[in-house]
Scaffold this motif. Structure first.
Motif, PDB file in Angstrom:
ATOM      1  N   ASP A 140       0.822  -1.213   0.000  1.00 50.31           N
ATOM      2  CA  ASP A 140       0.000   0.000   0.000  1.00 50.31           C
ATOM      3  C   ASP A 140       0.858   1.265   0.000  1.00 50.31           C
ATOM      4  OD1 ASP A 140      -2.335  -1.475  -0.016  1.00 50.31           O
ATOM      5  OD2 ASP A 140      -2.512  -1.509   2.166  1.00 50.31           O
TER       6      ASP A 140
ATOM      7  N   ALA B 260       2.149   1.695  -3.490  1.00 46.80           N
ATOM      8  CA  ALA B 260       1.095   2.157  -4.401  1.00 46.80           C
ATOM      9  C   ALA B 260       0.874   3.655  -4.251  1.00 46.80           C
ATOM     10  CB  ALA B 260      -0.198   1.402  -4.135  1.00 46.80           C
ATOM     11  N   ARG B 261       0.831   4.147  -3.011  1.00 46.67           N
ATOM     12  CA  ARG B 261       0.639   5.585  -2.799  1.00 46.67           C
ATOM     13  C   ARG B 261       1.786   6.384  -3.381  1.00 46.67           C
ATOM     14  NH1 ARG B 261      -1.619   3.771   2.123  1.00 46.67           N
ATOM     15  NH2 ARG B 261       0.421   3.829   3.158  1.00 46.67           N
TER      16      ARG B 261
ATOM     17  N   LEU C  72       3.856   5.488  -5.889  1.00 50.64           N
ATOM     18  CA  LEU C  72       3.903   5.400  -7.349  1.00 50.64           C
ATOM     19  C   LEU C  72       2.715   6.079  -8.018  1.00 50.64           C
ATOM     20  CD1 LEU C  72       5.115   1.698  -7.715  1.00 50.64           C
ATOM     21  CD2 LEU C  72       6.454   3.775  -8.102  1.00 50.64           C
ATOM     22  N   ASP C  73       1.623   6.248  -7.293  1.00 52.05           N
ATOM     23  CA  ASP C  73       0.442   6.890  -7.874  1.00 52.05           C
ATOM     24  C   ASP C  73       0.537   8.416  -7.878  1.00 52.05           C
ATOM     25  OD1 ASP C  73      -0.720   4.487  -8.425  1.00 52.05           O
ATOM     26  OD2 ASP C  73      -2.039   4.463  -6.665  1.00 52.05           O
ATOM     27  N   ALA C  74       1.587   8.955  -7.256  1.00 52.60           N
ATOM     28  CA  ALA C  74       1.754  10.414  -7.254  1.00 52.60           C
ATOM     29  C   ALA C  74       1.995  10.922  -8.667  1.00 52.60           C
ATOM     30  CB  ALA C  74       2.923  10.794  -6.349  1.00 52.60           C
ATOM     31  N   THR C  75       1.461  12.097  -8.965  1.00 56.21           N
ATOM     32  CA  THR C  75       1.609  12.683 -10.299  1.00 56.21           C
ATOM     33  C   THR C  75       2.899  13.487 -10.386  1.00 56.21           C
ATOM     34  OG1 THR C  75      -0.790  12.862 -10.518  1.00 56.21           O
ATOM     35  CG2 THR C  75       0.554  14.199 -12.012  1.00 56.21           C
TER      36      THR C  75
ATOM     37  N   HIS D 165       9.750   9.127 -12.163  1.00 56.66           N
ATOM     38  CA  HIS D 165       8.567   8.279 -12.009  1.00 56.66           C
ATOM     39  C   HIS D 165       8.662   7.053 -12.908  1.00 56.66           C
ATOM     40  CE1 HIS D 165       4.080   7.462 -12.590  1.00 56.66           C
ATOM     41  NE2 HIS D 165       4.339   7.166 -11.338  1.00 56.66           N
TER      42      HIS D 165
ATOM     43  N   GLU E 233       8.722   3.143 -11.554  1.00 58.03           N
ATOM     44  CA  GLU E 233       7.790   2.136 -12.063  1.00 58.03           C
ATOM     45  C   GLU E 233       8.545   0.961 -12.682  1.00 58.03           C
ATOM     46  OE1 GLU E 233       4.670   1.680 -11.783  1.00 58.03           O
ATOM     47  OE2 GLU E 233       3.604   3.582 -11.552  1.00 58.03           O
TER      48      GLU E 233
ATOM     49  N   ARG F 160       1.288   0.008 -16.113  1.00 52.34           N
ATOM     50  CA  ARG F 160       1.537   1.316 -15.508  1.00 52.34           C
ATOM     51  C   ARG F 160       2.965   1.784 -15.771  1.00 52.34           C
ATOM     52  NH1 ARG F 160      -1.999   2.335 -10.120  1.00 52.34           N
ATOM     53  NH2 ARG F 160      -3.930   1.363 -10.858  1.00 52.34           N
TER      54      ARG F 160
ATOM     55  N   GLN G  15       6.809  12.146  -1.092  1.00 56.65           N
ATOM     56  CA  GLN G  15       5.539  11.428  -1.036  1.00 56.65           C
ATOM     57  C   GLN G  15       5.241  10.856   0.348  1.00 56.65           C
ATOM     58  OE1 GLN G  15       3.761  11.958  -3.585  1.00 56.65           O
ATOM     59  NE2 GLN G  15       5.504  12.830  -4.695  1.00 56.65           N
TER      60      GLN G  15
END
Length: 319
Positions: A127, A130-131, A133-136, A146, A150, A194, A242
């Motif tokens: 989790d 995921a948080r 890697l999901d950052a823009t 990024h 990934e 992704r 992050q």
């Protein structure tokens, strides 16, 4: 001849063979700069020690001398990993000496340094990953970072493999990348959906940074191939921004990839292939890590776990 003069003469004689061996590693074995630098440091240290004791030729080194060297390094505070690397460097060096006819035996062959305590690799919670890697990403460099993050997590590649990637090694249509691992072994690794999207974003930005004729997939602000130290710094910067609760480095993502894959699939051979391990024993450490995770779950959940802080059953009856 003074002691200093004898030392200088012995040191020069020992160094000559080291220089020849390092040239062999570079031009015949095509070892990495990192590997060659490590051998150079360890063999120079050994040469210093032996020359100080009047040994002016490698064939004159005895097994007892190697053991004394390791013992002296141990007393000076060297870690088991450093001692193991030194012993390995001497064994490899003497094998080359024997092939060259410069030595008749390998005095380091039967010398084993103290064993290092077994340590399980550190991983990151799914989790939390995921948080992160999901950052823009914001600017061009963050888009590159990024994509790197990934790729590390989707393929479990090593840091050297990531910075060594060229544009031609990436095939997003097939969902794979071709990497050059340890021992110059080439393998294909998967590129997930992704990661592919993040890489597409980076490829759109890359022409604005890359120098003319630069083949590297990941480039720096100067337009040249990104260095390993830069990747480590940028990765830690991303993790801090992050709010990742643990320290982040490339190998921790590789460990996380392997552990999460094994927890989901239990296919050790597949994970071995993906990681590029020549020996499955190297991969088996992740089975221990998986068991450690299961043990923690058991201790937290099972009513009869010895580590639980619950009040014990005091009725004294058996079922």
């Amino acid at each position: 001849m003074t002691k200093d003069t004898r030392y200088d003469a012995a040191r020069a004689a020992l160094e000559a063979d080291i220089d020849d061996y390092l040239a062999h590693l570079a031009h015949v074995r095509r070892a990495s700069t990192h590997t060659i630098d490590g051998y150079a440091r360890d063999l120079a240290m050994a040469a210093d020690y032996f020359a100080d004791r009047g040994i002016a030729a490698w064939p004159r080194v005895a097994t007892a001398d190697v053991r004394e060297l390791l013992a002296a390094r141990h007393r000076s505070g060297a870690k088991p990993t450093s001692l193991a690397r030194l012993a390995s460097a001497l064994r490899s060096f003497y094998l080359w000496q024997m092939r060259q006819g410069r030595a008749e035996s390998n005095p380091a062959a039967d010398v084993r340094p103290p064993k290092k305590p077994a340590q399980l690799p550190e991983t990151i919670d799914v989790d939390d990953l995921a948080r992160m890697l999901d950052a823009t990403p914001g600017d061009t460099l963050e888009i590159r970072d990024h994509a790197l993050l990934e790729l590390f997590y989707t393929a479990g590649i090593r840091l050297a493999e990531a910075v060594g990637l060229d544009l031609g090694d990436l095939d997003l249509a097939a969902g794979e990348a071709r990497v050059l691992g340890k021992g110059n072994r080439q393998r294909s690794v998967p590129v997930g959906r992704r990661a592919a999207a993040a890489l597409q974003n980076w490829l759109a930005e890359r022409p604005g940074l890359a120098a003319e004729n630069e083949t590297a997939l990941f480039v720096s602000q100067r337009g040249t191939r990104l260095s390993r130290s830069s990747v480590a710094r940028r990765m830690e910067r991303w993790a801090i921004a992050q709010g990742l609760p643990v320290h982040l480095h490339p190998h921790k993502l590789r460990h996380s990839f392997a552990t999460h894959m094994l927890e989901s699939s239990a296919d050790l051979r597949a994970v071995q292939e993906l990681l590029g391990h020549a020996n499955i024993a190297t991969t088996q450490i992740y089975t221990h890590l998986d068991f450690a995770h299961l043990a923690r779950v058991y201790d937290a959940a099972h009513p009869r776990a010895t580590n639980r802080g619950d009040t014990a059953d005091t009725e004294g009856t058996d079922a």
